[in-house]
Design a protein around this motif. Sequence first.
Motif, short mmCIF file in Angstrom:
data_model
loop_
_atom_site.label_atom_id
_atom_site.label_comp_id
_atom_site.label_asym_id
_atom_site.label_seq_id
_atom_site.Cartn_x
_atom_site.Cartn_y
_atom_site.Cartn_z
N VAL A 119 -6.38 4.95 1.12
CA VAL A 119 -6.55 5.23 2.54
C VAL A 119 -5.22 5.60 3.18
CG1 VAL A 119 -7.22 4.26 4.77
CG2 VAL A 119 -8.61 3.80 2.74
N ALA A 120 -4.15 4.90 2.80
CA ALA A 120 -2.83 5.22 3.34
C ALA A 120 -2.44 6.66 2.98
CB ALA A 120 -1.79 4.23 2.82
N GLN A 121 -2.70 7.03 1.72
CA GLN A 121 -2.40 8.40 1.29
C GLN A 121 -3.19 9.40 2.13
OE1 GLN A 121 -0.33 9.81 -0.79
NE2 GLN A 121 0.48 8.13 -2.04
N PHE A 142 0.24 6.32 11.74
CA PHE A 142 -1.01 5.56 11.93
C PHE A 142 -0.90 4.13 11.39
CE2 PHE A 142 -2.50 10.07 11.23
CZ PHE A 142 -2.63 10.35 12.58
N THR A 143 0.16 3.41 11.74
CA THR A 143 0.39 2.05 11.23
C THR A 143 -0.64 1.06 11.75
OG1 THR A 143 1.95 1.74 13.04
CG2 THR A 143 2.86 2.38 10.89
N GLU A 144 -1.16 1.28 12.97
CA GLU A 144 -2.14 0.33 13.52
C GLU A 144 -3.42 0.32 12.69
OE1 GLU A 144 -2.90 0.92 17.64
OE2 GLU A 144 -0.77 0.95 18.20
N ILE A 145 -3.82 1.48 12.18
CA ILE A 145 -5.03 1.53 11.34
C ILE A 145 -4.79 0.73 10.07
CG2 ILE A 145 -6.58 3.04 10.03
CD1 ILE A 145 -6.02 5.25 11.96
N ILE A 146 -3.62 0.90 9.47
CA ILE A 146 -3.33 0.18 8.23
C ILE A 146 -3.32 -1.32 8.48
CG2 ILE A 146 -1.53 -0.25 6.51
CD1 ILE A 146 -3.04 2.31 6.05
N TRP A 172 0.81 -1.22 0.00
CA TRP A 172 0.00 0.00 0.00
C TRP A 172 0.85 1.27 0.00
CZ3 TRP A 172 -4.40 -1.36 4.01
CH2 TRP A 172 -5.21 -2.39 3.44
N GLY A 173 2.17 1.11 -0.09
CA GLY A 173 3.04 2.27 -0.26
C GLY A 173 3.38 3.00 1.02
N VAL A 174 3.06 2.40 2.19
CA VAL A 174 3.28 3.11 3.44
C VAL A 174 4.76 3.26 3.73
CG1 VAL A 174 2.87 3.05 5.94
CG2 VAL A 174 1.06 2.35 4.36
N ALA A 200 -5.77 -0.76 -4.58
CA ALA A 200 -6.07 0.65 -4.86
C ALA A 200 -6.73 1.30 -3.65
CB ALA A 200 -6.99 0.76 -6.08
N MET A 201 -7.65 0.56 -3.01
CA MET A 201 -8.32 1.11 -1.82
C MET A 201 -7.31 1.35 -0.70
SD MET A 201 -9.44 0.03 1.40
CE MET A 201 -9.54 -1.74 1.19
N GLY A 202 -6.41 0.36 -0.47
CA GLY A 202 -5.42 0.49 0.60
C GLY A 202 -4.46 1.64 0.35
#
Length: 862
Positions: free
Chosen positions: A63-65, A17-21, A7-9, A58-60
Motif C-alpha cells: 500500500v505504501a508503494q 500521505f503519512t496520515e493514511i499509513i 513498511w519502507g516509507v 507485505a500488505m503495508g
Amino acid sequence: MEWLTVWGVTAFSKFVFTEIIGKLAKDAGEGYVKDFFSQSIKDIVDKLQNKPEPLQKAMGQAVAQLLYIVQEELENCELSESEIKPFETDLGIWIDQDVVKRELGKAFGENQHPDARELRLAWKGRLLPDEFDWELAIKNYVRAVRKIRRESDELRAVLDSESLAAMQEALGELVGPTTDFDLNRYAEGLREQYGNLKLESLDTTGYAYNEMRLWRMFVPQSVREIYDYVPQVYELSKEELKKLREEGELDEEALREYELEARRKQYVQQPIRPVLEVTGDVGTTLMVVLGDPGSGKSTLLQYLALNWAELPARDRDLAPIPLLVELRTFARNMAEGKCGDILEFFARGDITCHLNQMRLKTALDEGRAIALLDGLDEVFDPKQRQDVVTAIHNFSNRFARVRALVTSRPIGYKFQRLKDAGFQHFMLQDLDAEQIDTFIGKWHELTYKPGMEREQKRERLRQGIGRSGRIRELAENPLLLTMMAILNRNQELPRDRAELYNQASRVLLHRWDVERAIAFDDEIPTTIDYKDKQAMLERLASHMQASEVGLKGNLVGTDDLERILTDYLKFQEVDRARDRAKRIIRQLRERNFILCFVGAERYAFVHRTFLEYFCATAFVEQFEKQRTLSEDDLIELFKQHWQDESWHEVLRLISGLVGESVAAKAIAYLMNRYWSPDEPEALILASECLSEVRNRTMIQSIGLNLFRKMQHLATYDLEEKQAESVLDTIAITWAARIDVPSWLQSCIFRRSNDDFSYPYVAENAVRTIAQNRLLGDATRLWLQHLTDFTDFGDRYAYAVRFAAVQELARGWKEDPEVLEILKQRARADDNYAVRRAAVQELARGWKEDPEVLEFLKQLEED
C-alpha cells in the motif's frame, strides 16, 4: 514512526500521505489482511493466522508503494505538494473499499493482475487530472509487489511451497483447460454470430443484405408486467386448459376460474413501458420476457449483447459483460457432460469465444455482467427444461449481484419456480404504429441508396400496410413485417389480401425446400412440393376450425398434427408415412415459421391470420375443385357465422376467392341482416366483403346500393368506434369513387342543425381523409387549415382540430411547417384537449430535438 520504517516509507523522499499509513498501521488487523489477500492467497492467510506479521508487513509495504506511485503520478501532472495533500482523505476512503483491497491483493497471486478499470471505477473522490494514468500506476504497483515477494524470505517460502503448487494443479484439473479472458475477442464473436440479420430463407431472390446489421435495424418494442395472468394461456378453452394441467404444463393454482377476471384486470391495468427502459432499470435485476413466435424475443437479447459489442473498447470496460446463452445449446451441452452450469458453459460449451472461468467468476461475483438466457421454450424435453430452470435458479442465487433476463413463449411456461426466485415477468407487446413506421424508415435507409426509389418504395409499403386493418395487424409481428418489406422490394403489396397471404405463405413454405438439404434430405420425398404443403395446412386449419373453440383458438396437439400429416401422406401413397410425418413436424418445429411449436406439446400458426387464410382456401378448394360444397353450402357459412367476429376474416377472404356471383349473394344476405343503425355490424361486414371482390363491375348495382346504405348510416349519431369503422370502411371500399373525398369533407362542414353534426363523425372523417391521403398532395394543407377550425360550437370544433393536429404530426413529421403549427396549437389553442394533444405529439415525435424539449420545458414553466 516504527511502521513507517517497517513498511519502507522512510526510504521515500517527501512522502505526502503519512496520515493514511498511520491509520492503516493502527487498523491493519486480521480482517483487513484477509480482505486484502482474499483473491490471491486466501488459503495461505488461513494457515498464517497465528503468525500474521509477514502478511501485515507485505500488505503495508504494498500500500505504501501504491501511495507513493500515486503521489509521483500527481507530481507528473504538475501538481504541487500543497495541491496533492487534499487527495489524502479521498485516497484513505478509496483504499478502505473491499473491491480496492481485493484488487490490490491480487498482485500477490499467481497469474493474477489487479484490474485497473475496477480501481478507477471505485474512485469517488475529487477529480483527478486528465493526464493521470491509471494503467501505468497499476503496472508500476505490480512491479513493486513482485519485488516485495522476492525480498520477503518468509513470505516467499510459503508462496513457493510444494503444497501451493499441488493446489494449483488440482485447481487446473477442476476448471479444465485454461482459456483467455479476451473481451475484445468475445465482442468480435458476438458480432460475427449475431451481427447480421439472417434473411436468406425469407428472401429467395438471392439479394444480399450486406448492410442489414441487427444492431442498426433494431426497433425497441414495449412490455407490460405480468403477475398472474397471461392472455395467450388463460384465453384458451377449458378443454385446452384441462389438457395443459393434466400434462403438468400449467400450475394448478392457475386454474381458479373465480380469480381469472381479477387477474385479467390487473394485467391490462399495468402500464406499457419501453422494453429498453425495463432492461436498463437497475431495480429490475431478474426478469422473464414472454412473447409469441416471431415477436422479437431473441432479437432483443441479441441487440443487448451487440449494443455492448459495438462500444469502443474502453467504454466496454465500464459496461456489464453480456453473457448470451442459447438455452437449447446449453441444455444439450449439459446432457452431453460438456458443462455442469452456466458459468462452466462459457469456459467449455459450444459458444463462439470461451472465457476464462476464474476471471469470469470474479466478474460475476462483482456484478460486472448481465446474463441473457434465450429460449427456455426451445428446450423441448420437459426433464431437460426443468434442469435448465434449476440451473438458472442456482445461477441467480450464486451471483446475486448479476442481472439476468430469460425469454420464453407463454404456453407451457411455468411461472412459479422463477417467480419464487425473484424474477419479474413481462409480456412483449406487438409493434405499435410508430414502431412500424420506424422499422420501415430504417429498412429502406439500409437497403436502398438515397434517391427516388427509396422514397417511392418506403411510401408504397406504408400505404400498403395502412390500407387494411388486417394487414396492419400482421405488421405488428416483427417477423411478418420483415417479410412484407422483402415482398415490397419487387412488387406492390396487393390490395387483394388473399393474394398477399398466398405470396407470404409461398415465401415461408419455400424455406422448407431451401433448407431441406440441412437435414432429412433422404427422408422427405422430393415429390412433396409447395401445393402438398399448402394442402396439409388447409387440412390442419379445417381441423382447428372444427374444434371446440373453432377459429377463436390457434392450437393443435402433437398427436392430431401427426395424424393429419400422416393421413395426407398415406393418401399420396408415400412410404413410411407416419415416420415421415414426424420428420416434417420436427422440421417445422426447428424452422419455426408458418407453423411453430408453442410449448406443452402444442403447435400453432405463427400468426392466426394464416389459420384464417388456410381455412378459407380449404372451403374454396372444397367448393371449386373437390365439389364437396355447393353454392348454398357457402352461403350457409355466412348465415351461421356472420355474428361471430372470429369468423369475419374467413368470410371476407372467401368473398375474394370465389366468383363474383357467389360473393354477391353473400353480400346481399348480409345487407338484409341490417335493421338498425344501433347494430351496423352486418352492413360493415358486407362492405368489407365487397372490398375483397376482384371484379366489382360485374356486381355494380349491389355495390351502389350498399354505398348508399353506408352513407345513410353515417348520418346517425354514432358512437366513436362505430363512426371510425363506418367512415374508414367507406374510404377503403370505395376509394376509387371520385365523390368519396368530397362526401367525407361534407361530413365535417355541414351546419350543426343538419345530419352531419356529430363530433365523432366529423373527427373520424378528418382521420379517414388524412390516413388515406384522399386529397393527394393537398391533404397536408387541408389539415393545416383545419387546425384553425372554429365553426359549429366549441365541442364540435375542438374534435376537428384535435384530429387535424394528431394526423399532421403523425403523417407529415418531416415537414418543418408542421412543427411550427404544433407549437402554436400547444401555446394558444382555446381548448385544453387540443393543447394537450399538440404537447403529446411534440414529446412523442421530436423527443430527440433539444429545441423542442426546451420549448416544452418553457411551456410547463409558463
